[in-house]
Design a protein around this motif. Structure first.
Motif, PDB file in Angstrom:
ATOM      1  N   PHE A 163       0.837  -1.194   0.000  1.00 54.62           N
ATOM      2  CA  PHE A 163       0.000   0.000   0.000  1.00 54.62           C
ATOM      3  C   PHE A 163       0.877   1.250   0.000  1.00 54.62           C
ATOM      4  CE2 PHE A 163      -2.733  -3.358   1.291  1.00 54.62           C
ATOM      5  CZ  PHE A 163      -3.989  -3.015   0.804  1.00 54.62           C
TER       6      PHE A 163
ATOM      7  N   LYS B 278      -6.245   2.445   4.800  1.00 57.63           N
ATOM      8  CA  LYS B 278      -5.393   1.913   5.869  1.00 57.63           C
ATOM      9  C   LYS B 278      -5.925   2.303   7.246  1.00 57.63           C
ATOM     10  CE  LYS B 278      -1.437   3.506   4.200  1.00 57.63           C
ATOM     11  NZ  LYS B 278       0.018   3.729   4.023  1.00 57.63           N
TER      12      LYS B 278
ATOM     13  N   VAL C  78      -5.807   5.669  -0.381  1.00 59.59           N
ATOM     14  CA  VAL C  78      -5.183   4.618   0.416  1.00 59.59           C
ATOM     15  C   VAL C  78      -5.023   5.029   1.876  1.00 59.59           C
ATOM     16  CG1 VAL C  78      -2.812   5.327  -0.122  1.00 59.59           C
ATOM     17  CG2 VAL C  78      -3.295   2.941   0.456  1.00 59.59           C
TER      18      VAL C  78
END
Length: 358
Positions: A145, A252, A248
């Motif tokens: 990621f 997360k 992202v």
């Protein structure tokens, strides 16, 4: 405000049932053919642009690196996509992909074996969810990621998932824009979420791509494809080249909290802590949000707002519907102070509200 932010223009994306060439600096007078030429001062040319073969090899490397981390998710209502989050078998996807289901069939890109998975938790407010494989197979490959702060407009990206049931499909495009605020319709099982800071991309995103991966050329996931714009002039078909991915950073944040605590404990999303409904004016046009109730001890109540008040503006942003209220708050943070303009018994008033949290 972009037209695509209206919920009727956004649709969810759950599907119903060669070697590269190195750039080098060239110096004149180095080849045998120039050995008899008059002496001149060395001149350095600009680096050669990467060739088509070089770009192709980059694409191939990214696909090889990331596609094994992208899965197909089968629910009772259709197909979607997901991304392997860790070696323990956690998979991140969209909340609208999982719907009301708690068990799923998952197929990884590297094999035909169907794996069973269970829901850890869904967070519809951000249209994200985490599943866990009942048994994580050997060799399960988590995705890498990236960093939302490094995402740039014009950056080449690939979208990976299972559009139209075609598993392990890849499309390419660029990052078209950043910081979009987009609202999802509740129609057809959508969550109705208003999501800030979305990544807009020209990579083709189709039904079944939901929950998959938007990837840069460093083989990093930079977003989760979630929505596509709808063009009402084309019969509510997808507007070509206008898709949106959850950044992202938010992916997360939500996934880490769900994996650790089984739920989102700190949303980071601002709220007035009210229940409201859209009201219309004498011309039957949306004209504000009436407060049906206010949470005791919540942000609105502390600022003196009460049931029956009609909110018409947050700061400089007009509020005409529940969706526009959510959009006005989407980029704000809990604890931030905003000016709320509202009507009480026909008289316009303002209040300074310290925002709460969803």
């Amino acid at each position: 405000m972009d037209a695509f932010h209206s919920p009727r223009h956004i649709r969810r994306l759950l599907l119903p049932l060669t070697a590269g060439l190195c750039a080098i600096a060239l110096v004149s007078g180095c080849s045998d053919a120039d050995s008899n030429s008059p002496e001149t001062s060395p001149t350095t040319s600009a680096p050669a642009a990467p060739s088509a073969g070089y770009l192709q090899s980059e694409y191939e490397a990214v696909i090889k690196n990331v596609l094994p981390s992208v899965v197909q998710i089968e629910t009772s209502n259709g197909l979607g996509s997901g991304v392997v989050y860790d070696t323990k078998g956690h998979i991140v996807t969209n909340a609208h992909v999982v719907g009301n289901d708690t068990t799923f069939k998952v197929t990884v890109a590297t094999g035909e074996k169907v794996l069973k998975a269970s829901l850890v938790a869904a967070y519809p407010e951000q249209d994200l969810a985490v599943l866990k494989l009942d048994t994580a197979p050997d060799g399960l490959r988590p995705a890498k990621f990236g960093d939302s702060r490094k995402v740039q407009v014009g950056q080449i990206v690939l979208a990976m998932g299972s559009p139209l049931g075609l598993s392990s499909s890849v499309t390419q495009g660029i990052v078209s824009a950043l910081g979009r605020t987009v609202s999802e319709s509740r129609a057809g099982g959508g969550t109705g979420a208003t999501i800030a800071n979305m990544v807009q991309t020209s990579a083709a995103i189709n039904p079944g791509n939901s929950g998959g991966a938007l990837v840069n050329l460093d083989s990093e996931v930079i977003g989760i494809p979630t929505l596509a714009a709808i063009d009402p002039q084309l019969g509510n078909t997808a507007a070509p080249g206008i898709g949106f991915a959850i950044p992202v950073s938010m992916v997360k944040t939500v996934a880490d909290q769900i994996i650790k605590s089984g739920k989102v404990t700190n949303s980071g999303r601002a709220a007035l802590n009210i229940t409201g409904r859209t009201v219309v004016d004498q011309n039957y046009q949306p004209a504000g949000v009436a407060l049906v109730s206010v949470t005791k001890g919540g942000a609105a109540e502390k600022a003196g707002l009460r049931a029956g008040d009609i909110i018409t503006r947050i700061g400089d942003l007009p509020v005409t519907t529940i969706t526009s209220l959510s959009e006005a708050l989407a980029s704000d943070k809990p604890g931030q102070k905003v000016t709320v303009t509202y009507l009480r018994n026909g008289a316009e008033k303002t209040a300074q509200v310290t925002l709460g949290e969803i």
